[in-house]
Design an enzyme around this catalytic site. Structure first.
Site, short mmCIF file in Angstrom:
data_model
loop_
_atom_site.label_atom_id
_atom_site.label_comp_id
_atom_site.label_asym_id
_atom_site.label_seq_id
_atom_site.Cartn_x
_atom_site.Cartn_y
_atom_site.Cartn_z
N GLU A 1 -0.14 2.92 6.84
CA GLU A 1 -0.29 4.02 5.87
C GLU A 1 -0.92 5.24 6.54
OE1 GLU A 1 1.54 3.40 3.52
OE2 GLU A 1 1.51 1.21 3.55
N ALA B 1 0.84 -1.19 0.00
CA ALA B 1 0.00 0.00 0.00
C ALA B 1 0.88 1.25 0.00
CB ALA B 1 -0.90 0.02 1.23
#
Ligand code: BES
Ligand code: ZN
Length: 516
Positions: free
Chosen positions: A294, A258
């Protein structure tokens, strides 16, 4: 083919020009995309006698139009960019490039996945979108306008807050200055799961998870994980989110797990989608950890970013440490630690003793994409964990507070991070820095002679050595943290019974090998 050249950390020079504002306009078509970039450059006041020329990175771009303050500039096209000459100290460069996301299979820059447009710009993808200063220490606010066929691409996304949205066009403005590696754009026909989070200072944030329509029923767990990440970063680190909207997009074709693009994370769909009927416990834990990771980059990576790519562990090591703590606080701390240490000792120790061994902060690279390694990530997280062990939770938080006070909105180095930790705690990290600059796993030796303990190591690094002492029944007599430094050091435990047993390196408090 020209021979690829190495880039050296010691050659770092600040950019001659900086950027005030970046205005991007994307016209997305089926067989080409037009990108217009209107960028306000100015000479870097910190550079003495800056030249009046500037090299902009560019790769696989077709130059359509170029204007400086409305006029044809003096320029030269090179195979890796664009050389501008005879520049004023302050100017607006307007460049239109044609690119081909529909045939871009590099998974960098702008490309297509399952019929949708998406981007990947870390580390050097933005240069495949337009000619630009593609380096992490040049930060700017971005305005992004996207136009596309409304029937095929009803959803048009970029970083920041939505300024304007009409069928076929959307304009986004990101008020937080960022380097171009954090830029993102998504256009497609996607379904969305929506929710909200109210920050501790009372701001309501719209949360959106975009996926291909047939996957919408598998997004619930990701949304719950995202809310847990928001709440945990407020609770444990005092860090709040800073835009009106936070978006996650799941795509099938993605190089990594990600990417933390500001306000618009792009995920490999396997870290978003969970079928509650078939997903395992570890599938769920992994999704939550990657979503957390993230999200946590919003402060450790985005608000404070890296001066150059040699500092990658500044954001990745610290953010891995934070995602490990997130999982530990929410689930079973000891199981998380055992899993992580197992991975470190098998994968990272192997990397560190083989031909690919490199320091947490490398000195040179040829291809940056090969440096997203177990060493930069996992050993980097262990180094941050040692700082945490040395300073304690309160001291670590004091150091981070100073780090954000000093460097919010800037691109900094690992030295700046350690310096903030040091100053906030009056702790000398000089002998600790070898952890960043030296590759290999140190072997330490512990000798016990009548409870006088001698610890030795190959070099003179500072590290925390957690220990416990048990009596012969197994009850704990004492525990603590020894601070090892120098080649050899003695610790006196002669106050303890002769038949006691030592338990060394508890919690794996340093990434070392214990020699029996
Ligand atoms: N910034 C990286 C992703 C990245 C790295 C994209 C290099 C492109 C080039 C992101 O924050 C990251 O580290 N992702 C990890 C997952 C994380 C939980 C360690 C990944 O993608 O494996
Ligand atoms: Zn990361």
């Amino acid at each position: 083919m020209s021979k690829p050249e190495a880039i050296y950390r010691q050659d770092y020079q600040p950019s001659d020009y900086l950027i005030h504002t970046t205005e991007l306009s994307f016209e997305l078509f089926e067989n080409e995309t037009l990108v217009t970039a209107k960028v306000h450059y100015y000479q870097n006041p910190k550079v003495k006698n800056p030249p009046n020329s500037l090299f902009l990175n560019g790769k696989n771009l077709e130059l359509i139009e170029i204007l400086i303050d409305g006029f044809q500039p003096d320029y030269q096209l090179k195979n890796d960019g664009l050389q501008l000459k005879n520049l004023p100290a302050d100017f607006v460069l307007e460049i239109t490039t044609k690119i081909h996301p529909e045939t871009n299979t590099s998974l960098n820059g702008l490309y297509k996945t399952s019929g949708n447009f998406c981007t990947q710009c870390e580390a050097h993808g933005f240069r495949q979108i337009t000619y630009y200063l593609d380096r992490p220490d040049v930060l700017s606010v971005f305005t992004t306008r996207i136009t596309a066929d409304f029937k095929r691409y009803p959803i048009l996304l970029s970083n920041g807050n939505l300024l304007e949205n009409q069928p076929g066009t959307a304009t986004w403005f990101d008020p937080h200055p960022k380097p171009c590696y954090l830029f993102a754009l998504v256009a497609g026909d996607l379904a969305v799961l929506q929710d909200t989070f109210t920050t501790k200072s009372g701001a309501e944030v719209a949360l959106k998870i975009y996926v291909e329509k047939h996957n919408i029923s598998k997004t619930k767990f990701a949304m719950e994980s995202l809310k847990r990440a928001f709440a945990w970063d407020e609770r444990r680190f005092g860090l709040e989110y800073d835009l009106e909207i936070y978006m996650i997009v799941a795509v099938d074709d993605f190089n990594m797990g990600a990417m933390e693009n500001k306000g618009l994370n792009i995920f490999n769909s396997k870290y978003v989608l969970a079928n509650p009927d078939t997903a395992t416990d570890s599938d769920f834990i992994n999704i939550e950890a990657v979503i957390g990771h993230e999200y946590f980059h919003n402060w450790t990576g985005n608000r404070v970013t890296c001066q150059d790519w040699f500092q990658l562990s500044l954001k990745e090591g610290l953010t891995v440490f934070r995602d490990q703590e997130f999982t530990s606080d929410l689930h079973a701390r000891s199981i998380k630690r055992i899993t992580d240490v197992k991975a470190l000792r098998t994968l990272q120790f192997a990397e560190d003793s083989g031909p690919m061994a490199h320091p947490v902060r490398p000195e040179s690279y040829i291809e940056m994409n090969n440096f997203y390694t177990m060493t930069v990530y996992e050993k980097g997280a262990e180094v941050v964990r040692m700082i945490h062990t040395l300073l304690g939770e309160a001291g670590f938080q004091r150091g981070l507070k100073l780090y954000f006070q000093r460097y919010d909105g800037q691109a900094v180095t690992i030295d700046d991070f350690v310096e903030a930790m040091s100053e906030a705690n009056n702790f000398d990290f000089a002998d600790f820095m070898a952890w960043y600059s030296t590759s290999g796993t140190p072997q330490i030796r512990i000798k016990n002679s009548a409870n006088k303990i001698t610890i030795s190591q190959p070099d003179e690094r500072l590290f925390p050595l957690k220990y416990g002492v048990l009596d012969c029944e197994g009850s704990e007599l004492e525990s603590g943290v020894l601070i090892m430094k120098g080649k050899q050091k003695q610790f006196d435990f002669s106050h303890l019974p002769a038949d006691c047993r030592f338990s060394w390196l508890r919690d794996f408090s340093a990434p070392v090998k214990l020699k029996p």
